[in-house]
Write an enzyme that holds these catalytic residues in place. Structure first.
Site, mmCIF file in Angstrom:
data_model
loop_
_atom_site.group_PDB
_atom_site.id
_atom_site.type_symbol
_atom_site.label_atom_id
_atom_site.label_comp_id
_atom_site.label_asym_id
_atom_site.label_seq_id
_atom_site.Cartn_x
_atom_site.Cartn_y
_atom_site.Cartn_z
ATOM 1 N N THR A 18 -13.437 44.188 -11.369
ATOM 2 C CA THR A 18 -13.932 43.115 -11.879
ATOM 3 C C THR A 18 -12.950 41.743 -11.892
ATOM 4 O O THR A 18 -12.181 41.955 -10.971
ATOM 5 C CB THR A 18 -14.201 43.260 -13.423
ATOM 6 N N ASN A 19 -13.038 40.588 -12.655
ATOM 7 C CA ASN A 19 -12.240 39.677 -12.416
ATOM 8 C C ASN A 19 -11.971 39.072 -13.718
ATOM 9 O O ASN A 19 -12.508 39.660 -14.849
ATOM 10 C CB ASN A 19 -12.659 38.661 -11.407
ATOM 11 N N ASP A 20 -11.164 37.942 -13.993
ATOM 12 C CA ASP A 20 -10.626 37.361 -15.262
ATOM 13 C C ASP A 20 -11.688 36.534 -15.818
ATOM 14 O O ASP A 20 -11.259 35.962 -16.979
ATOM 15 C CB ASP A 20 -9.369 36.716 -15.052
#
Ligand code: PMT
Length: 404
Positions: A211-213
Site C-alpha cells: 500500500t502507500n501512505d
C-alpha cells in the site's frame, strides 16, 4: 450548516423541556439566531426566563400579548424563520398540527408557517404508539414535515419504552441533513459527485499487502465539503475515517475493487474527483492462505501486474462528466501534473507535492496548485485539507458555470 440560520424553536410541555435548553444552546453555538415560543404547559417545566436569557430575546407564550401594534407576533415569527423546530413535541401539539388547529401561540404560528418544519416527539410509549398519534405523525410526514424517531429507553414513568427524547447530537445531525435537503440555493444542489479516497491495498496473501501512505483525509474532506455544498455524494474509500451518514459510502480495498465501484456508477455521475492514491501495480498471484516463513523466497520475488488506470479509463469513457485528478509528485510537480491532465483527458488537475512531513500524505494540511484544461493556474498555500477541499470545489463550480 446552521450558521446565520433563523430558527423558530417551539417548546411544548413535557419532561424533556430541560434538554431543549441545551439543544437551543448548540443552535446558537453553531451560529444560528433563535427565537423561542412556548406553550403554557412547557412553562411549567422550565420558565420562559431561561430561554429568554440564553436566546437574548423575548419568549412568546401568549397569543394576545401583542406589545407592538405594528406586528402580529405569531405571524411575524413564522415569516421570520428559515426553519421551525418543535421540541419536545407532545402528542397533543402533534395532533393539533395534523388537524390544523390554532388555539395557542405555538400552534397558531405553526399553522402560519410556510418554511420547513422539524418535529422531535417525546412522550409516554403508549401515547406514542397509540394509532391516533401514529396517524397524526404520518399525516405530518406526508406534508413534508420531518419527524425524528424517538429513542427507546428508560422513560420518566419508570419503565422502558419508545418515546424518549433522543440525544441532542442525533437531533442536530438529522436537522443538518434535513436543512441540506431543503436548501435549493446550495451551489452543488442537483449534482451527483463521486470522490475516491485513500491508498489502495494490493494483497500478497490474506494478512499482507502493498500500500502507500494515503490516509484518505483529502478525499474525505472533499466528500464532506461536496455534501455541505448540496451535492449527492458517493465516497469510494479504502480509509477507516468517518463520513456523514448522508454520504453514500463504498468501502473498497484494491485498485480493482475501486475501479469496479467507480465504473458501475460513472454513467450516472456529473463529477468524478480522484483523490485516492491508486496503486499502479497489483500482485499477479496473491496467495489464498498465509505464506509461511519457508515461502519467503516467493515474497522476495513477487510478480506484479499492471492495475487499471481508473481515471484514464473514465477519461476515455466520459460524455458530460467533469473529471478531476490529483497528481502526487516529488519532482517537476507542475510539469508532470499538466501532462497527466492532458493524458487522462481531465477537466482539472490538482498538483500535490508529496514527500514532505507537514503536507501531502497523511497530514491535516496540504498545499496545492490547481490547473484547468485551459492551463489556468491557481495556487493554494498551505492550509487545512478541509479548506483545500472547499477551494477546489469553488474552482470546479466556477468552471462548470463557465462551460454551461
Ligand atoms: O489521503 P491523504 O493522506 O489525505 O493524502 C492525499 C493525497 C496526497 C493522496 C492526495 O492529495 C493525492 O495527491 N492523490 C493522488 C495520488 C496519486 O495516486 O497520484 P498519481 O499522480 O499517481 O495519479 C494521478 C491521478 O490518477 C490521481 O487522481 C489518481 O487517483 C489516478 N489514478 C492513478 C493510478 C491508477 N491506476 N488509477 C488512477 O485513477
Amino acid at each position: 450548516m446552521l450558521k446565520n440560520k433563523k430558527i423558530a424553536l417551539y417548546v411544548t410541555g413535557g419532561i424533556a423541556v430541560y434538554k431543549v435548553v441545551d439543544l437551543m444552546r448548540s443552535f446558537i453555538k453553531n451560529g444560528a439566531q433563535v427565537r423561542v415560543a412556548m406553550t403554557d404547559s412547557a412553562t411549567k417545566f422550565v420558565t420562559p426566563m431561561t430561554f429568554q436569557i440564553l436566546s437574548r430575546h423575548e419568549v412568546y407564550v401568549d397569543t394576545f400579548s401583542e406589545n407592538n401594534p405594528a406586528h402580529v407576533s405569531h405571524v411575524d415569527l413564522s415569516d421570520w424563520a428559515d426553519i421551525s423546530i418543535v421540541a419536545p413535541a407532545t402528542a397533543n401539539t402533534i395532533g393539533k398540527m395534523a388537524y390544523g388547529l390554532a388555539d395557542n401561540f405555538v400552534t397558531s404560528a405553526l399553522l402560519a408557517t410556510a418554511s420547513p418544519i422539524f418535529v422531535v416527539p417525546a412522550m409516554n410509549t403508549d401515547m406514542f404508539e397509540n394509532p391516533a398519534t401514529q396517524e397524526n405523525i404520518q399525516t405530518l410526514k406526508n406534508r413534508g414535515v420531518y419527524v425524528v424517531d424517538p429513542d427507546t429507553g428508560f422513560l420518566a414513568e419508570g419503565y422502558e419504552g419508545k418515546g424518549r427524547y433522543p440525544e441532542n447530537e442525533r437531533i442536530l445531525e438529522e436537522l443538518e441533513n434535513f436543512i441540506m435537503t431543503k436548501d435549493m440555493t446550495l451551489p452543488l444542489r442537483g449534482y451527483k459527485i463521486l470522490i475516491s479516497a485513500g491508498g489502495t491495498k494490493e494483497r500478497i496473501d490474506p494478512v499482507r499487502y502493498i500500500t502507500n501512505d494515503s490516509s484518505g483525509k483529502m478525499g474525505h474532506a472533499i466528500a464532506e465539503a461536496a455534501y455541505q455544498y448540496g451535492a449527492e455524494v458517493t465516497l469510494v474509500t479504502t480509509s477507516a475515517l468517518n463520513a456523514s451518514k448522508a454520504i453514500e459510502r463504498v468501502q473498497v480495498d484494491s485498485a480493482k475493487a475501486m475501479f469496479e465501484a467507480i465504473d458501475e456508477r460513472f454513467d450516472d455521475l456529473d463529477i468524478l474527483i480522484m483523490a485516492a492514491a491508486v496503486s499502479d501495480y497489483g500482485v499477479a498471484h496473491p496467495a489464498t492462505s498465509k505464506m509461511k516463513k519457508e515461502d519467503y523466497s516467493k515474497l522476495l520475488n513477487i510478480e506484479l501486474k499492471e492495475n487499471p488506470d481508473i481515471l484514464k479509463t473514465m477519461g476515455q469513457k466520459k460524455k458530460n462528466q467533469f473529471l478531476v485528478g490529483f497528481a502526487a509528485e516529488t519532482d517537476h510537480l507542475e510539469e508532470y501534473a499538466v501532462k497527466k491532465l492532458a493524458e487522462k483527458n481531465l477537466d482539472l488537475i490538482v498538483a500535490n507535492e508529496v514527500g514532505k512531513e507537514d503536507t501531502g500524505f497523511d497530514s491535516d494540511d496540504n498545499q496545492v496548485v490547481i490547473f484547468t484544461k485551459e492551463h489556468q493556474r491557481l495556487e493554494v498555500q498551505k492550509t487545512k485539507k478541509t479548506e483545500i477541499a472547499r477551494r477546489l470545489l469553488d474552482k470546479i463550480i466556477e468552471e462548470l458555470d463557465h462551460h454551461s
